[in-house]
Design a protein around this motif. Structure first.
Motif, PDB file in Angstrom:
ATOM      1  N   UNK A  30       0.898  -1.180  -0.170  1.00 50.35           N
ATOM      2  CA  UNK A  30      -0.036  -0.059   0.232  1.00 50.35           C
ATOM      3  C   UNK A  30       0.920   1.249  -0.067  1.00 50.35           C
ATOM      4  N   UNK A  31       1.765   1.378   0.794  1.00 42.92           N
ATOM      5  CA  UNK A  31       2.837   2.465   0.767  1.00 42.92           C
ATOM      6  C   UNK A  31       3.396   2.586  -0.786  1.00 42.92           C
ATOM      7  N   UNK A  32       4.041   1.529  -1.098  1.00 41.22           N
ATOM      8  CA  UNK A  32       4.769   1.712  -2.463  1.00 41.22           C
ATOM      9  C   UNK A  32       3.783   2.219  -3.422  1.00 41.22           C
ATOM     10  N   UNK A  33       2.583   1.528  -3.455  1.00 42.41           N
ATOM     11  CA  UNK A  33       1.371   1.987  -4.314  1.00 42.41           C
ATOM     12  C   UNK A  33       0.937   3.712  -4.270  1.00 42.41           C
ATOM     13  N   UNK A  34       0.715   4.004  -2.954  1.00 42.23           N
ATOM     14  CA  UNK A  34       0.552   5.263  -3.030  1.00 42.23           C
ATOM     15  C   UNK A  34       1.724   6.336  -3.475  1.00 42.23           C
ATOM     16  N   UNK A  35       2.727   5.855  -2.995  1.00 42.48           N
ATOM     17  CA  UNK A  35       4.049   6.678  -3.570  1.00 42.48           C
ATOM     18  C   UNK A  35       4.153   6.839  -5.171  1.00 42.48           C
ATOM     19  N   UNK A  36       4.067   5.416  -5.717  1.00 39.57           N
ATOM     20  CA  UNK A  36       3.797   5.348  -7.198  1.00 39.57           C
ATOM     21  C   UNK A  36       2.744   6.357  -7.955  1.00 39.57           C
ATOM     22  N   UNK A  37       1.602   6.359  -7.014  1.00 36.03           N
ATOM     23  CA  UNK A  37       0.604   6.960  -7.559  1.00 36.03           C
ATOM     24  C   UNK A  37       0.459   8.431  -7.305  1.00 36.03           C
ATOM     25  N   UNK A  38       0.965   8.881  -5.983  1.00 36.54           N
ATOM     26  CA  UNK A  38       0.993  10.257  -5.957  1.00 36.54           C
ATOM     27  C   UNK A  38       2.316  11.031  -5.726  1.00 36.54           C
ATOM     28  N   UNK A  39       3.363  10.331  -5.600  1.00 35.21           N
ATOM     29  CA  UNK A  39       4.701  10.909  -5.421  1.00 35.21           C
ATOM     30  C   UNK A  39       4.971  11.172  -4.108  1.00 35.21           C
ATOM     31  N   UNK A  40       4.151  10.906  -3.060  1.00 40.65           N
ATOM     32  CA  UNK A  40       4.335  11.212  -1.721  1.00 40.65           C
ATOM     33  C   UNK A  40       4.417   9.696  -1.095  1.00 40.65           C
ATOM     34  N   UNK A  41       5.587   9.462  -0.043  1.00 39.92           N
ATOM     35  CA  UNK A  41       5.698   8.285   0.575  1.00 39.92           C
ATOM     36  C   UNK A  41       5.071   8.321   2.013  1.00 39.92           C
ATOM     37  N   UNK A  42       4.074   7.540   2.184  1.00 40.00           N
ATOM     38  CA  UNK A  42       3.544   7.648   3.577  1.00 40.00           C
ATOM     39  C   UNK A  42       4.518   7.249   4.793  1.00 40.00           C
ATOM     40  N   UNK A  43       4.186   7.600   5.753  1.00 40.03           N
ATOM     41  CA  UNK A  43       4.846   7.114   6.851  1.00 40.03           C
ATOM     42  C   UNK A  43       4.200   6.159   7.884  1.00 40.03           C
ATOM     43  N   UNK A  44       4.781   5.141   8.523  1.00 42.37           N
ATOM     44  CA  UNK A  44       4.160   4.102   9.174  1.00 42.37           C
ATOM     45  C   UNK A  44       3.531   4.941  10.503  1.00 42.37           C
ATOM     46  N   UNK A  45       2.346   4.685  10.560  1.00 47.73           N
ATOM     47  CA  UNK A  45       1.808   5.135  11.876  1.00 47.73           C
ATOM     48  C   UNK A  45       1.709   4.308  13.159  1.00 47.73           C
ATOM     49  N   UNK A  46       1.521   2.827  12.953  1.00 51.50           N
ATOM     50  CA  UNK A  46       1.429   2.211  14.233  1.00 51.50           C
ATOM     51  C   UNK A  46       0.380   0.983  13.892  1.00 51.50           C
ATOM     52  N   UNK A  47       0.130   0.293  15.167  1.00 47.53           N
ATOM     53  CA  UNK A  47      -0.624  -0.725  15.100  1.00 47.53           C
ATOM     54  C   UNK A  47      -1.970  -0.469  16.130  1.00 47.53           C
ATOM     55  N   UNK A  48      -2.922  -1.036  15.672  1.00 54.47           N
ATOM     56  CA  UNK A  48      -4.269  -0.717  16.669  1.00 54.47           C
ATOM     57  C   UNK A  48      -4.610  -2.156  17.621  1.00 54.47           C
ATOM     58  N   UNK A  49      -3.896  -1.911  18.761  1.00 50.41           N
ATOM     59  CA  UNK A  49      -4.111  -3.413  19.567  1.00 50.41           C
ATOM     60  C   UNK A  49      -5.410  -3.617  19.768  1.00 50.41           C
TER      61      UNK A  49
END
Length: 222
Positions: A30-49
């Motif tokens: 998902x991160x790679x797809x968004x970066x390829x599509x928009x030019x912006x790389x998402x930052x990992x937020x965290x987990x939902x316990x």
């Protein structure tokens, strides 16, 4: 602005957005797809316990952001209400509407005769260890279909929690947000009861579409 729950005429859906949820079966993909599509790389937020998911984030300008949400391989049980585990390609699965008075939103929904869930507390630890806290509220409805929920849940962020849009990677801006559904009149009416003004388009299936301004030009996510 106190949020959609206090608006008499309704807040336009695009303005009501707190964040959009882009579901995918694998977070790295998902991160790679968004970066390829928009030019912006998402930052990992965290987990939902206890939920079985983890996320990565991109700011959408103002107090809005895109949440890439995927299964968390570090959790044995998956309890998120929308199953994204088999999504090979990312797609918008639902959205969150912002409010600063979630109890007022809940009262409005209950007064309108809706069956509800919440408000309930939520939290996650950021990679730097800081805890984000929020409350969410939602309305039970029959409009979810094919893994897409067109009716948002509402979120109120704790005063001591930095809104994720503020420290997520910048470069994208939400320009438009549209909803399609076979029962477009029913979706429009329920949104209106919740204080959200939307012109839901007729469609063969439930679909959410966001138009973004990005470093790679105008991009439509759906």
């Amino acid at each position: 602005m106190s949020g959609p729950g206090n608006a008499e005429r309704g807040v336009p859906a695009t303005s009501a957005v707190d964040h959009l949820l882009l579901g995918v079966g694998d977070l790295d993909h998902g991160i790679a797809w968004v970066e390829k599509t928009t030019g912006v790389k998402a930052v990992v937020g965290g987990s939902h316990p206890g939920v079985g998911t983890r996320n990565a984030l991109v700011s959408l300008g103002g107090r809005r952001y895109l949440e890439i949400i995927a299964p968390d391989p570090g959790q044995a049980d998956y309890k998120f209400r929308i199953d994204v585990r088999n999504l090979a390609d990312p797609r918008l699965i639902t959205w969150a509407a912002r409010t600063t008075d979630i109890h007022a939103v809940a009262k409005r929904a209950l007064d309108a005769g809706s069956e509800t869930f919440g408000p309930q507390e939520g939290s996650r630890a950021r990679p730097d260890g800081k805890l984000l806290r929020w409350k969410t509220f939602g309305v039970m409805n029959e409009f979810g279909a094919s893994g897409v929920e067109p009716i948002p849940f509402f979120i109120e962020w704790a005063p001591d929690s930095l809104h994720p849009s503020q420290d997520s990677p910048k470069g994208c801006e939400l320009r438009a947000f549209e909803i399609e559904h076979p029962s477009f009149a029913g979706v429009t009416a329920l949104l209106a009861k919740l204080g959200i003004q939307a012109k839901v388009k007729p469609g063969e299936r439930a679909r959410l579409t966001a138009t973004l301004r990005t470093p790679k030009g105008s991009v439509r996510l759906s």
